[in-house]
Design an enzyme around this catalytic site. Structure first.
Site, PDB file in Angstrom:
ATOM      1  N   CYS A 168      -3.068 -21.219 -18.804  1.00 57.51           N
ATOM      2  CA  CYS A 168      -2.619 -20.708 -20.097  1.00 57.51           C
ATOM      3  C   CYS A 168      -3.484 -19.535 -20.541  1.00 57.51           C
ATOM      4  O   CYS A 168      -2.987 -18.573 -21.120  1.00 57.51           O
ATOM      5  CB  CYS A 168      -2.648 -21.812 -21.145  1.00 57.51           C
ATOM      6  SG  CYS A 168      -1.246 -22.923 -21.001  1.00 57.51           S
ATOM      7  N   CYS A 279      -8.499  18.184 -18.964  1.00 60.62           N
ATOM      8  CA  CYS A 279      -9.345  17.030 -18.675  1.00 60.62           C
ATOM      9  C   CYS A 279      -9.940  17.126 -17.281  1.00 60.62           C
ATOM     10  O   CYS A 279     -10.728  16.293 -16.879  1.00 60.62           O
ATOM     11  CB  CYS A 279      -8.578  15.735 -18.833  1.00 60.62           C
ATOM     12  SG  CYS A 279      -7.474  15.420 -17.477  1.00 60.62           S
ATOM     13  N   CYS A 329      -4.766  18.710 -31.981  1.00 63.83           N
ATOM     14  CA  CYS A 329      -3.513  18.221 -32.540  1.00 63.83           C
ATOM     15  C   CYS A 329      -2.668  17.589 -31.441  1.00 63.83           C
ATOM     16  O   CYS A 329      -2.983  17.714 -30.264  1.00 63.83           O
ATOM     17  CB  CYS A 329      -2.763  19.349 -33.240  1.00 63.83           C
ATOM     18  SG  CYS A 329      -2.155  20.607 -32.131  1.00 63.83           S
ATOM     19  N   HIS A 335      -0.916  25.968 -27.164  1.00 62.52           N
ATOM     20  CA  HIS A 335      -0.271  26.732 -28.233  1.00 62.52           C
ATOM     21  C   HIS A 335      -1.118  27.904 -28.696  1.00 62.52           C
ATOM     22  O   HIS A 335      -1.011  28.352 -29.827  1.00 62.52           O
ATOM     23  CB  HIS A 335       0.152  25.834 -29.404  1.00 62.52           C
ATOM     24  CG  HIS A 335      -0.978  25.135 -30.101  1.00 62.52           C
ATOM     25  ND1 HIS A 335      -1.865  25.792 -30.901  1.00 62.52           N
ATOM     26  CD2 HIS A 335      -1.342  23.845 -30.127  1.00 62.52           C
ATOM     27  CE1 HIS A 335      -2.729  24.920 -31.398  1.00 62.52           C
ATOM     28  NE2 HIS A 335      -2.452  23.742 -30.927  1.00 62.52           N
ATOM     29  N   CYS A 370      19.573  26.854 -59.418  1.00 66.12           N
ATOM     30  CA  CYS A 370      18.621  25.935 -58.791  1.00 66.12           C
ATOM     31  C   CYS A 370      18.528  26.115 -57.278  1.00 66.12           C
ATOM     32  O   CYS A 370      17.779  25.396 -56.617  1.00 66.12           O
ATOM     33  CB  CYS A 370      18.954  24.487 -59.132  1.00 66.12           C
ATOM     34  SG  CYS A 370      20.446  23.884 -58.333  1.00 66.12           S
ATOM     35  N   CYS A 380      39.414  25.450 -56.747  1.00 67.27           N
ATOM     36  CA  CYS A 380      39.329  26.732 -57.431  1.00 67.27           C
ATOM     37  C   CYS A 380      37.932  27.306 -57.354  1.00 67.27           C
ATOM     38  O   CYS A 380      37.009  26.685 -56.841  1.00 67.27           O
ATOM     39  CB  CYS A 380      39.753  26.579 -58.881  1.00 67.27           C
ATOM     40  SG  CYS A 380      38.522  25.706 -59.856  1.00 67.27           S
ATOM     41  N   CYS A 388      22.310  20.992 -60.972  1.00 68.53           N
ATOM     42  CA  CYS A 388      21.841  21.476 -62.269  1.00 68.53           C
ATOM     43  C   CYS A 388      22.985  21.691 -63.243  1.00 68.53           C
ATOM     44  O   CYS A 388      22.767  22.149 -64.356  1.00 68.53           O
ATOM     45  CB  CYS A 388      21.028  22.759 -62.099  1.00 68.53           C
ATOM     46  SG  CYS A 388      22.007  24.163 -61.552  1.00 68.53           S
ATOM     47  N   CYS A 396      32.073  35.907 -57.504  1.00 67.82           N
ATOM     48  CA  CYS A 396      31.091  36.909 -57.909  1.00 67.82           C
ATOM     49  C   CYS A 396      29.720  36.312 -58.162  1.00 67.82           C
ATOM     50  O   CYS A 396      28.764  37.048 -58.411  1.00 67.82           O
ATOM     51  CB  CYS A 396      31.567  37.653 -59.151  1.00 67.82           C
ATOM     52  SG  CYS A 396      31.524  36.636 -60.626  1.00 67.82           S
TER      53      CYS A 396
END
Lengths: 597, 219
Positions: A168, A279, A329, A335, A370, A380, A388, A396
């Site tokens: 076990c 590495c 990172c 990069h 906004c 329409c 908002c 227009c």
């Protein structure tokens, strides 16, 4: 942590360019040596054995100072927290003379006589069932996990005397180490916080050759045990490396090397350097433990050496065999020249925007107030912004109120508000277009890098045809390979210069930067064209091609150096100004970037 | 014999022989690795008188990884998902120990019903209900016990034959509140859903404005 010990250092590069960082590559053995010296130190100070020292150090994330402080303050409470002693068995003495952790019991059933305390059941919440006594009685022992009671059962227990059968324990260690990748192995008994020390784990997984346990194991079991023990060692190294900011484990699969780069261990340092490291290992499955110098000659055939490493996106000769990654990172590729913070911002922006940006550009408009993006899917032209509640005319973009009595006939082209709204709109479109400009070029170079796999194959064919059609030898046609390597490397630089360009403030520095970028890009394209072009059949033509390609390769290499050197120097000098807040940089009130001293 | 099989068989046999604990384990199919456990709701709780069934799956690594358990009987409890029956209990996750058995785990579930942990909820809405008004929570839990677990008050043995399910009581809401918003012309189910989500109960009623409710209803 003592990083200056010469024993562990293997210098990789002799001369250093501005865009390179100082780092050392360490094998697993070297890290184990470092761990050992830490263990010895603690074991010496506290007068405990190494197993105990290991449990203590892991408990406090290898922070020696804190450990010493806490241990001196209250040794028994630290020992309990670290799983070395259980609360009930801890003695009243301030220091533990010899920790009970490693005192493992190797008893066969007949000799098992445990009179020890019943298991301490410091009950957790919601664990109401009364804990049974796991302590075997002297007459018969039944393992409470597998319910095996055969007389020949071998048993093991930690210092807490919770005894279970050897089988076990093996299964349990397997599930902890292999399935859960855990270094911490608590006792199997419920609510028992004692942790198995390394020697206990070792004795179960890889028993000494002469022992009866080892004799009764099948070769398969031995191999499995050995594998688990190795994995356990690896987890130990990872734990140690993870706790040390100057170390980073190689992210390549199955690689066990570590890089030490103290110069990039702080957040602030990442604003000045781009710590691209390797590495030292080569190839994907790596067995060699000795980090080799990066200047060794590239293998002639990339496929032979890489073992069909088709998953590589950055397939230049160095990258396909060397494990190149960023120390600072999680971006798993080179990069340079852009710093980590900016690279991350760029990748995030791309992940957010790129897919949908084109569609948004052609199908939507923004609310004049906004700036919410609105898609008109019918109806329409009287629009009401959902966010908002601004009402405006879709045609227009002016406020609906100005339409007065002339509803639905949008003839108010000259209205001031409408012009303003359109201005704002075009501004926001411009910013999107600007992003797409950079993104398309970034993606294009990335794509070209990926296609380099084909280019390698093509080049190989071309080299063969060069050989057969001219008197050149294999070595002499290597100029093609070198050219491809160089082109791929430069494309990666170019790719990231677009990420950098996107976030650079418009100033003279950026103009210089873009001039460098332009020179590099133009020369790379010229080189690529030469490589993709037809191979001349006559000897003279080949000679000319060879000269051209070699010249171009050298020139491109030079341009790449210039690009990288200049950006790296700029980082150190704090010359670059970002147009968005970048992590790690501090800002003055006028938004200028001020590199930390 | 496979150690896992031996152990599970022994556990099932042990449970059969044990007449004191009221815990039952039955096979679901041919293998002993998919089981159904059941136990009576603990006394002195809203679950008293109910009969709770638990779906048990024995994983490959058992007993070194925890058994998978979830309630088949619907339970109104902060640590049990009211939709799926998923259970939030430490010993079913990281506090599992190989010495725990099916029986001891089922007993733990039983005692979980006695002592809810609203601070570590599985079902956030139920947990909010519990913390807002314990009395109202217990009423609802008892109602669920009656409807789903065959609790007292309704002596029908099968849960499905319960004639009228009062959706309002099921959600633990006040009839007056539901009627009030239903009168504004919203559908009853929608009202119940929104009020439940807003936790429109007990002291919370005063802090949630009617406008807010209507706004949510209009969404």
């Amino acid at each position: 942590m003592d990083m200056d010990n010469e024993d562990f250092k293997v210098p990789i590069k002799e001369k250093k360019k501005a865009y390179e960082v100082d780092f050392t590559s360490l094998s697993q053995t070297a890290i184990e040596k470092m761990m050992d010296s830490e263990l010895e130190h603690i074991a010496g100070i506290f007068g405990v054995d190494r197993d105990t020292a290991a449990l203590l150090l892991r408990h406090l994330q290898w922070n020696k100072e804190r450990l010493i402080e806490k241990y001196m303050d209250n040794a028994s409470s630290v020992s309990i927290d670290a799983g070395i002693s259980s609360p009930s068995t801890s003695t009243s003495s301030p220091t533990i003379p010899s920790a009970p952790g490693p005192s493992r019991r190797t008893t066969s059933r007949s000799s098992t006589k445990v009179l020890g305390p019943s298991p301490s059941t410091s009950k957790q919440r919601r664990t109401p069932p009364p804990a049974k006594k796991y302590t075997p009685s002297a007459t018969s022992f039944t393992c409470h996990i597998c319910f095996d009671d055969s007389p020949s059962l071998k048993t093991r227990a930690l210092g807490c005397e919770h005894t279970f059968c050897l089988g076990c324990w093996v299964d349990y260690l397997g599930s902890r180490i292999r399935d859960e990748q855990e270094l911490v192995i608590p006792c199997m008994a419920e609510s028992c916080a004692l942790r198995a020390p390394d020697s206990f784990v070792r004795a179960i997984l890889v028993p000494d050759a002469g022992s009866p346990e080892a004799k009764s194991m099948t070769p398969e079991e031995k191999a499995a045990g050995q594998k688990l023990w190795e994995r356990f060692g690896e987890l130990g190294v990872r734990d140690f490396v993870g706790a040390n900011k100057a170390l980073k484990y190689c992210p390549y699969p199955a690689c066990t090397n570590t890089v030490s780069c103290p110069s990039a261990s702080t957040k602030a340092s990442l604003t000045r350097i781009v710590p691209i490291v390797t590495c030292g290992a080569r190839g994907i499955p790596q067995t060699s433990q000795s980090p080799s110098s990066s200047s060794s000659s590239p293998a002639l055939n990339p496929y032979a050496a890489g073992g069909g490493s088709s998953d590589n996106t950055t397939l230049d000769t160095a990258a396909s065999k060397e494990h190149v990654y960023c120390f600072g990172c999680p971006v798993e590729s080179d990069h340079r020249p852009v710093v980590c913070g900016v690279a991350r911002m760029w990748l995030k922006k791309c992940a957010d925007d790129s897919e949908t940006a084109n569609w948004i550009k052609s199908n939507t408009k923004e609310c004049p107030i906004c700036q919410s993006t609105i898609e008109k899917n019918g109806g329409c032209n009287h629009m009401t912004c959902k966010k908002c509640k601004h009402e405006f005319c879709w045609v227009c973009m002016g406020p609906w109120t100005e339409h007065g009595t002339q509803w639905y006939s949008c003839n108010r082209y000259e209205e001031k508000a409408g012009i303003d709204a359109r201005d704002q709109q075009s501004q926001s479109r411009a910013s999107l277009e600007r992003y797409l400009h950079y993104y398309n070029r970034w993606a294009n170079h990335e794509q070209s890098s990926k296609l380099s796999l084909d280019l390698y194959a093509k080049t190989e064919k071309k080299m063969e045809s060069l050989q057969s059609s001219s008197a050149l030898t294999w070595i002499e046609v290597q100029f093609m390979r070198k050219a491809v390597d160089q082109a791929v490397r430069c494309r990666r630089t170019l790719q990231w210069t677009y990420a950098m360009g996107y976030f650079l403030e418009n100033d003279n520095m950026k103009e210089l930067f873009e001039a460098n970028q332009r020179d590099l890009e133009r020369s790379v394209e010229e080189l690529s064209e030469l490589l993709e072009g037809p191979v001349p059949v006559d000897k003279e033509g080949i000679g000319v091609l060879r000269q051209k390609v070699t010249d171009k390769t050298v020139y491109v290499q030079m341009r790449n150096e210039v690009m990288l050197e200049d950006t790296a120097n700029g980082l150190v000098e704090g010359r670059w100004k970002w147009n968005a807040p970048v992590e790690g940089f501090s800002y003055e009130e006028d938004g200028d970037v001020d590199v930390l001293p | 014999m496979d150690a896992r099989l031996r152990r599970v068989n022994k556990e099932i046999a042990d449970c059969k022989n044990d007449t004191t604990s009221n815990i039952k384990i039955e096979l679901v199919g041919d293998t002993p690795f998919h089981l159904k456990g059941s136990f009576p709701g603990p006394e002195g709780t809203p679950y008293e008188g109910g009969h709770f069934e638990v779906d048990i799956v024995i994983p490959e690594q058992y007993p070194f990884s925890p058994v998978k358990m979830k309630f088949m009987t619907k339970v109104y409890h902060p640590n049990v998902s009211s939709a799926s029956g998923a259970i939030c209990l430490d010993i079913l996750k990281d506090a599992w120990s190989p010495v725990l058995t099916l029986k001891s785990t089922l007993i733990s579930l039983q005692s979980l019903l006695c002592s809810p942990e609203p601070n570590d909820p599985q079902d956030a809405e139920v947990a909010k209900h519990y913390t807002t008004s314990k009395a109202s929570f217990e009423e609802t839990a008892a109602y669920w016990t009656q409807i789903y677990a065959g609790g007292p008050g309704k002596k029908t043995s099968s849960a499905n034959s319960a004639p009228v399910r009062d959706e309002i009581a099921m959600a633990g809401l006040e009839r007056a509140h539901v009627d009030q918003f239903e009168a504004l012309g919203f559908e009853r189910t929608k009202v119940i859903e929104v009020l439940r989500r807003l936790n429109y109960r007990g002291a919370n009623v005063a802090s949630i404005s009617e406008d807010k409710v209507v706004e949510e209803l209009l969404r």
